[in-house]
Every structure is written in C-alpha cells, then in structure tokens.
Design an enzyme around this catalytic site. Structure first.
Site, PDB file in Angstrom:
ATOM      1  N   HIS A 186     -15.015  -4.996  10.258  1.00 15.49           N
ATOM      2  CA  HIS A 186     -14.728  -3.677  10.825  1.00 15.49           C
ATOM      3  C   HIS A 186     -16.017  -2.934  11.151  1.00 15.49           C
ATOM      4  O   HIS A 186     -16.866  -2.761  10.273  1.00 15.49           O
ATOM      5  CB  HIS A 186     -13.961  -2.826   9.819  1.00 15.49           C
ATOM      6  CG  HIS A 186     -12.567  -3.301   9.571  1.00 15.49           C
ATOM      7  ND1 HIS A 186     -11.645  -2.550   8.888  1.00 15.49           N
ATOM      8  CD2 HIS A 186     -11.933  -4.437   9.930  1.00 15.49           C
ATOM      9  CE1 HIS A 186     -10.507  -3.221   8.827  1.00 15.49           C
ATOM     10  NE2 HIS A 186     -10.659  -4.376   9.454  1.00 15.49           N
TER      11      HIS A 186
ATOM     12  N   ARG B 211     -14.278  -5.636  14.891  1.00 17.91           N
ATOM     13  CA  ARG B 211     -13.227  -4.708  15.313  1.00 17.91           C
ATOM     14  C   ARG B 211     -13.874  -3.345  15.481  1.00 17.91           C
ATOM     15  O   ARG B 211     -14.556  -2.855  14.581  1.00 17.91           O
ATOM     16  CB  ARG B 211     -12.137  -4.642  14.249  1.00 17.91           C
ATOM     17  CG  ARG B 211     -10.960  -3.818  14.692  1.00 17.91           C
ATOM     18  CD  ARG B 211      -9.999  -3.541  13.548  1.00 17.91           C
ATOM     19  NE  ARG B 211     -10.413  -2.391  12.776  1.00 17.91           N
ATOM     20  CZ  ARG B 211      -9.586  -1.716  11.973  1.00 17.91           C
ATOM     21  NH1 ARG B 211      -8.340  -2.088  11.828  1.00 17.91           N
ATOM     22  NH2 ARG B 211     -10.018  -0.662  11.288  1.00 17.91           N
TER      23      ARG B 211
ATOM     24  N   TYR C 138      -8.007   7.219  12.609  1.00 18.94           N
ATOM     25  CA  TYR C 138      -7.764   5.932  11.973  1.00 18.94           C
ATOM     26  C   TYR C 138      -8.930   4.971  12.191  1.00 18.94           C
ATOM     27  O   TYR C 138      -9.418   4.818  13.303  1.00 18.94           O
ATOM     28  CB  TYR C 138      -6.484   5.253  12.531  1.00 18.94           C
ATOM     29  CG  TYR C 138      -6.464   3.804  12.146  1.00 18.94           C
ATOM     30  CD1 TYR C 138      -6.096   3.444  10.863  1.00 18.94           C
ATOM     31  CD2 TYR C 138      -6.921   2.816  13.010  1.00 18.94           C
ATOM     32  CE1 TYR C 138      -6.167   2.128  10.446  1.00 18.94           C
ATOM     33  CE2 TYR C 138      -7.002   1.494  12.608  1.00 18.94           C
ATOM     34  CZ  TYR C 138      -6.621   1.161  11.326  1.00 18.94           C
ATOM     35  OH  TYR C 138      -6.714  -0.129  10.914  1.00 18.94           O
TER      36      TYR C 138
ATOM     37  N   GLU D 219      -4.876  -4.861  19.310  1.00 19.74           N
ATOM     38  CA  GLU D 219      -3.891  -4.988  18.230  1.00 19.74           C
ATOM     39  C   GLU D 219      -2.929  -3.797  18.223  1.00 19.74           C
ATOM     40  O   GLU D 219      -3.344  -2.653  18.435  1.00 19.74           O
ATOM     41  CB  GLU D 219      -4.649  -5.045  16.904  1.00 19.74           C
ATOM     42  CG  GLU D 219      -3.742  -5.069  15.683  1.00 19.74           C
ATOM     43  CD  GLU D 219      -4.531  -5.073  14.378  1.00 19.74           C
ATOM     44  OE1 GLU D 219      -5.763  -5.277  14.412  1.00 19.74           O
ATOM     45  OE2 GLU D 219      -3.906  -4.855  13.333  1.00 19.74           O
TER      46      GLU D 219
ATOM     47  N   TRP E 191       1.200   6.766  12.180  1.00 20.09           N
ATOM     48  CA  TRP E 191      -0.189   6.676  11.690  1.00 20.09           C
ATOM     49  C   TRP E 191      -0.778   5.343  12.030  1.00 20.09           C
ATOM     50  O   TRP E 191      -0.145   4.318  11.796  1.00 20.09           O
ATOM     51  CB  TRP E 191      -0.270   6.876  10.173  1.00 20.09           C
ATOM     52  CG  TRP E 191      -1.705   6.804   9.740  1.00 20.09           C
ATOM     53  CD1 TRP E 191      -2.677   7.746   9.946  1.00 20.09           C
ATOM     54  CD2 TRP E 191      -2.354   5.720   9.050  1.00 20.09           C
ATOM     55  NE1 TRP E 191      -3.884   7.309   9.441  1.00 20.09           N
ATOM     56  CE2 TRP E 191      -3.715   6.068   8.896  1.00 20.09           C
ATOM     57  CE3 TRP E 191      -1.912   4.479   8.572  1.00 20.09           C
ATOM     58  CZ2 TRP E 191      -4.648   5.229   8.274  1.00 20.09           C
ATOM     59  CZ3 TRP E 191      -2.833   3.653   7.957  1.00 20.09           C
ATOM     60  CH2 TRP E 191      -4.196   4.026   7.799  1.00 20.09           C
TER      61      TRP E 191
ATOM     62  N   HIS F 215      -3.178   0.667  16.336  1.00 21.81           N
ATOM     63  CA  HIS F 215      -2.427   1.191  15.186  1.00 21.81           C
ATOM     64  C   HIS F 215      -1.109   1.853  15.561  1.00 21.81           C
ATOM     65  O   HIS F 215      -0.773   2.932  15.077  1.00 21.81           O
ATOM     66  CB  HIS F 215      -3.311   2.118  14.341  1.00 21.81           C
ATOM     67  CG  HIS F 215      -3.238   1.799  12.882  1.00 21.81           C
ATOM     68  ND1 HIS F 215      -2.703   2.658  11.960  1.00 21.81           N
ATOM     69  CD2 HIS F 215      -3.600   0.703  12.193  1.00 21.81           C
ATOM     70  CE1 HIS F 215      -2.756   2.107  10.754  1.00 21.81           C
ATOM     71  NE2 HIS F 215      -3.287   0.912  10.875  1.00 21.81           N
TER      72      HIS F 215
ATOM     73  N   ASN G  69       0.800  -1.220   0.000  1.00 23.96           N
ATOM     74  CA  ASN G  69       0.000   0.000   0.000  1.00 23.96           C
ATOM     75  C   ASN G  69       0.842   1.283   0.000  1.00 23.96           C
ATOM     76  O   ASN G  69       1.622   1.519   0.926  1.00 23.96           O
ATOM     77  CB  ASN G  69      -0.884  -0.037   1.265  1.00 23.96           C
ATOM     78  CG  ASN G  69      -2.143   0.773   1.119  1.00 23.96           C
ATOM     79  OD1 ASN G  69      -2.383   1.410   0.105  1.00 23.96           O
ATOM     80  ND2 ASN G  69      -2.965   0.735   2.160  1.00 23.96           N
TER      81      ASN G  69
ATOM     82  N   ASP H 281      -7.945  -1.959  17.406  1.00 20.56           N
ATOM     83  CA  ASP H 281      -6.635  -1.740  16.789  1.00 20.56           C
ATOM     84  C   ASP H 281      -6.056  -0.410  17.278  1.00 20.56           C
ATOM     85  O   ASP H 281      -6.611   0.656  17.008  1.00 20.56           O
ATOM     86  CB  ASP H 281      -6.809  -1.711  15.262  1.00 20.56           C
ATOM     87  CG  ASP H 281      -5.482  -1.787  14.516  1.00 20.56           C
ATOM     88  OD1 ASP H 281      -4.436  -1.545  15.146  1.00 20.56           O
ATOM     89  OD2 ASP H 281      -5.504  -2.088  13.311  1.00 20.56           O
TER      90      ASP H 281
ATOM     91  N   GLU I 271       1.222  -6.920  11.446  1.00 24.15           N
ATOM     92  CA  GLU I 271       0.820  -6.667  10.051  1.00 24.15           C
ATOM     93  C   GLU I 271       1.913  -5.953   9.264  1.00 24.15           C
ATOM     94  O   GLU I 271       1.933  -6.030   8.040  1.00 24.15           O
ATOM     95  CB  GLU I 271      -0.499  -5.892   9.985  1.00 24.15           C
ATOM     96  CG  GLU I 271      -0.398  -4.465  10.463  1.00 24.15           C
ATOM     97  CD  GLU I 271      -1.722  -3.716  10.437  1.00 24.15           C
ATOM     98  OE1 GLU I 271      -2.747  -4.308  10.780  1.00 24.15           O
ATOM     99  OE2 GLU I 271      -1.708  -2.534  10.063  1.00 24.15           O
TER     100      GLU I 271
ATOM    101  N   ARG J 166      -0.290 -11.317  13.180  1.00 27.39           N
ATOM    102  CA  ARG J 166      -1.150 -10.539  12.294  1.00 27.39           C
ATOM    103  C   ARG J 166      -0.671 -10.420  10.841  1.00 27.39           C
ATOM    104  O   ARG J 166      -1.278  -9.699  10.055  1.00 27.39           O
ATOM    105  CB  ARG J 166      -1.276  -9.107  12.874  1.00 27.39           C
ATOM    106  CG  ARG J 166      -2.147  -9.012  14.079  1.00 27.39           C
ATOM    107  CD  ARG J 166      -3.614  -9.184  13.722  1.00 27.39           C
ATOM    108  NE  ARG J 166      -4.128  -8.014  13.027  1.00 27.39           N
ATOM    109  CZ  ARG J 166      -4.879  -8.052  11.935  1.00 27.39           C
ATOM    110  NH1 ARG J 166      -5.206  -9.194  11.364  1.00 27.39           N
ATOM    111  NH2 ARG J 166      -5.319  -6.939  11.388  1.00 27.39           N
TER     112      ARG J 166
ATOM    113  N   GLU K 119      -9.282 -11.729   9.609  1.00 28.74           N
ATOM    114  CA  GLU K 119      -9.845 -10.393   9.341  1.00 28.74           C
ATOM    115  C   GLU K 119     -10.514 -10.407   7.962  1.00 28.74           C
ATOM    116  O   GLU K 119      -9.966 -10.938   7.000  1.00 28.74           O
ATOM    117  CB  GLU K 119      -8.727  -9.338   9.342  1.00 28.74           C
ATOM    118  CG  GLU K 119      -9.240  -7.927   9.087  1.00 28.74           C
ATOM    119  CD  GLU K 119      -8.127  -6.877   9.138  1.00 28.74           C
ATOM    120  OE1 GLU K 119      -6.944  -7.240   8.984  1.00 28.74           O
ATOM    121  OE2 GLU K 119      -8.451  -5.693   9.332  1.00 28.74           O
TER     122      GLU K 119
HETATM  123  C1  GCO Z   1      -5.796  -3.631   9.858  1.00 28.62           C
HETATM  124  C2  GCO Z   1      -4.817  -2.617   9.426  1.00 28.62           C
HETATM  125  C3  GCO Z   1      -5.123  -1.874   8.173  1.00 28.62           C
HETATM  126  C4  GCO Z   1      -3.920  -1.034   7.771  1.00 28.62           C
HETATM  127  C5  GCO Z   1      -3.697  -1.042   6.305  1.00 28.62           C
HETATM  128  C6  GCO Z   1      -2.449  -0.275   5.911  1.00 28.62           C
HETATM  129  O1  GCO Z   1      -5.723  -4.014  11.009  1.00 28.62           O
HETATM  130  O2  GCO Z   1      -6.579  -4.072   9.027  1.00 28.62           O
HETATM  131  O3  GCO Z   1      -4.365  -1.846  10.489  1.00 28.62           O
HETATM  132  O4  GCO Z   1      -6.303  -1.151   8.258  1.00 28.62           O
HETATM  133  O5  GCO Z   1      -4.046   0.274   8.215  1.00 28.62           O
HETATM  134  O6  GCO Z   1      -3.623  -2.369   5.894  1.00 28.62           O
HETATM  135  O7  GCO Z   1      -2.084  -0.560   4.602  1.00 28.62           O
HETATM  136 MG    MG Z   2      -4.159  -3.270  12.118  1.00 24.38          MG
END
Ligand code: GCO
Ligand code: MG
Length: 413
Positions: free
Chosen positions: A122, A147, A159, A247, A413, A223, A37, A221, A273, A294, A350
């Site tokens: 989500h 989530r 976010y 998360e 972020w 983040h 991404n 999350d 992730e 993740r 997810e």
């Molecule tokens: C999640 C992630 C995504 C990321 C995205 C960034 O838990 O699904 O945090 O929402 O922000 O994949 O490219």
């Molecule tokens: Mg995430």
C-alpha cells in the site's frame, strides 16, 4: 484419531483477532483465523456456542465432509459470520493435516507452481509529493507493485490514506479504537464526495506514469463508492495509465453493475473482498466481468472455500488477488500464501505487514524479500500463536469508519 478440544481465542495486539485452536486426541494443534473486522464477537459466539461442540469427536482428517457439515448442515447458509467461522475450522484442519504429513500446506494443494509470490503493498500520501516519495521508497526496495490511494483536495480523511509521513514507519489501520486507545463506542465518520474524487484521481495516475515510467505496476481501490456510470468513466479515464487493476469501483454485491464498466473500458477489474461464497461470484465469473478474485481465505470459507472459487475462476481466465489486509490475521495470511503457491491461476498477493506487536503474538514463517512473498517450509500453515502473550491483549472494541456525503447522506465506506 479425533478432535478433542476446540478453543476460541480473542487477542488484540494492536488490533483484534479471532483465532480458533483445534486439538486432536493425539495432541496435534491446528490454528484457524476467523477475524471479521468490527464484528469479531459475532464469530466468537458462532464458533464457541454453535460450532465447537459439534466438532468434538469428529475425525479431523475429513475436511471436505466437515466443511459440508458446517455449510449445509445448519440450513442457514453463507454470510460473513458463518463463512468466517467455517474458514477458521477449515484452516485449522488443513494445518493439522499438513503437520501430520510433515509438509508445508502448499504441498498438499499440489506443490509449488512458482518460486515466489509477487506482492503489492500500500502506498498513500496526503499530497502528491508525499505519495511519490513513498512509492519511490518502495521501488528502491525492489517492490514491483503498489496500490495507490491519495488524499482528495477539499475532503478530510479519505479511505486508504496512512497517517504516517514518508520515511516514517507506514501506519495505516482503518479500524479505530477511541482516541486514547481504549474501546471505541461507535465508528468514526468520514465525508465523501465522488465528484471531487473523479475530478482529481485520474490526474494523479497520469502524473505518476510521467514521473515513474511504465515498469511499476499500479493498482487502485475504489472501495465500493461509485455508481456504475461513474465507475465506467473512471475506468475509461484511467485506461492510458495502464492500471494493474481497479478494485471494487462499485458496491460488490451488485454484480451486474460491472457490465457497464466492462463495456466502457479495458482497465482490469478486481472485486470480492466482502464476498464469502462462490455464489457471490457466479455472474461475475461466468460473464467474465472481473479479472481478479479478491476474497481472503478467512472470509470465503477457508482453504476449501477459496480454492473452489479460484478453480472456478481459472476456467474463465480469471486470476487470484487474495485479500491481505492487517484485519486478516497472520494465520489467514499464511493460508492465502499456501494457496497462491499451488494454484495455476495466481495473479498477485496483497501484502500489508502486521505490526510488531501482532507478530510477537503470532509467530510466522512466511517471508517477504525483493517484492516477493513465500509461505516458508514449516509443516502446516507455518504460524503458531503464543497463547500466554495473546492473553495479555484483551479484546478492545474498534470499528471501521462510516461515510457520509457532504450533505449528510449515509454512504458506502
Ligand atoms: C483492501 C481492503 C481493506 C479493507 C479492510 C476492511 O483492499 O485491502 O479494501 O483495506 O478496507 O480489509 O476490513
Ligand atoms: Mg479493497
């Protein structure tokens, strides 16, 4: 038989995807996802200029050898661009092998260990009432895990909060083009305040438990935004709310940060992730600092790479929670579902559905019913790309937002 042709396809049906197409000398096609991404074209160059030419003439059956060739061979190991490229090759080769065998990929990974894959979706809302409506709507569809992300009073766009209203088609896509849909020149900027978040978020989960009861699985999350001590406080305050997982409470690369969070609370933790190798997890797994892995197949070196991480995690009682955002293409998503089907230490998957536009270009055979996913029984990964339609959606630059604190300091972020 051998690999005859390697093509890298970039298409943007709603968002950008990087797809690798490998064709064998007897005409079998395998598909792999290499989408990173906001940095898609770096993977395109890596695959097209450095990897593709070295694959021509190789035996497509030797997946582990090819993986090691691409991992150890170039001297420069790991990193998101390299590992997304290796993932794309690895997925395409597994797709070919399973197509040749005439079975869905999960059969080659050990067969079905379960009948379906519990998925979490989500839910978000700018206000508490909106959030509650969205979750109730999901529960009415039989969904058992959500989530939860919400707007924070005093902050603007936060976010994970969708732009759609309850009842509308869920619309959450963090990678932004420019306002008129053309290529973005730079990321949008958002504002963050951990104090406002920490003072607000635990109250949301307490209210949700009162309003929804104990049955529904709730995830959240962070983040990567908290310091270790802030994360410890949040995990502790959320403990009575019985989260399925918290998360990425802290920046993931700081593996020992979670020691502090662990000492403070029994809230289960999920991370990874942004990781791309088993070595990124070494401390987290051996010290049992997390409960869920993740990584996506796309960002962790493919089926071969992620399976290795999950087998290692399984020894320590750690389960899978494979990343499934829309920036993993339907090919990468399908690859994850085949692993989920086969492994013993499956936790949850997810699920963030791709847009209709995306699904016109990528023809999938996985299904989602009553809160459970299934990869389907089409031989291979079960996803085919419509190349002609893909060509009608050229690459359009889009970026994830960046974050600044209220005083302007650059932040995570
Ligand atoms: C999640 C992630 C995504 C990321 C995205 C960034 O838990 O699904 O945090 O929402 O922000 O994949 O490219
Ligand atoms: Mg995430």
């Amino acid at each position: 038989m051998s690999i005859e042709k390697v093509d890298v396809i970039v298409t943007s049906p709603g968002r950008n995807f990087v797809t690798l197409k490998i064709t064998t000398s007897d005409g079998i096609v395998g598909w792999g996802d290499g989408t990173l991404n906001g940095r898609e074209l770096a993977v395109v160059a890596y695959l097209r200029d450095h990897v593709g030419p070295t694959l021509i003439g190789r035996n497509e059956d030797n997946i582990e050898d090819t993986w090691q060739y691409l991992y150890r061979g170039p001297y420069w190991r790991r990193g998101p661009v390299t590992m997304a490229s290796i993932a794309a090759v690895d997925m395409a080769l597994w797709d070919i092998k399973a197509k040749k065998a005439g079975v869905p990929l999960y059969q080659l990974l050990g067969g079905a260990s379960r009948s379906g894959l519990r998925a979490y979706v989500h839910a978000s809302g700018a206000t508490y009432e909106d959030l509650l409506d969205v979750i109730r709507g999901y529960m009415a569809q039989g969904i058992t895990a959500v989530r939860v992300q919400t707007g924070i009073p005093g902050l603007g766009q936060v976010y994970g909060v969708a732009s759609s209203k309850p009842g509308e088609k869920y619309n959450y896509e963090p990678a932004l083009r420019s306002a008129d849909g053309t290529a973005a020149t730079r990321p949008a900027e958002e504002t963050w305040d951990s104090r406002a978040y920490l003072n607000y978020m635990p109250g949301v989960f307490k209210r949700l438990r009162e309003d929804l009861g104990t049955e529904i699985r709730l995830l959240h999350d962070g983040h990567h935004r908290l310091t270790p001590i802030e994360a410890a406080r949040l995990a502790r305050e959320l403990e009575p709310c019985d989260l399925f997982w918290l998360e990425d409470p802290t920046p993931a690369e700081d593996q020992t940060a979670l020691r502090l969070v662990r000492r403070a609370s029994t809230t289960p933790l999920a991370t990874g992730e942004v990781f791309n190798s088993v070595f990124d997890y070494q401390t987290l797994i051996t010290e049992r600092l997390i409960d869920y892995v993740r990584s996506s197949v796309t960002h962790a070196g493919g089926v071969t790479g992620l399976k290795r991480i999950l087998d290692f995690a399984g020894i320590y009682g750690i389960k899978s929670g494979i990343h499934g955002p829309t920036d993993v293409s339907p090919i990468g998503m399908a690859a994850g579902l085949h692993i989920d089907m086969a492994i013993h230490n499956f936790g949850i998957q997810e699920y963030m559905p791709h847009s209709e536009e995306t699904l016109k270009v990528f023809h999938t055979s996985y299904t989602f019913k009553n809160g459970f996913l299934h990869p389907g029984d089409t031989p291979g990964l079960g996803v085919e790309l419509d190349e002609e339609l893909a060509a009608a959606y050229p690459y359009t630059a889009a970026y994830l937002p960046v974050n600044r604190l209220t005083d302007g300091t650059m932040y995570d972020w």
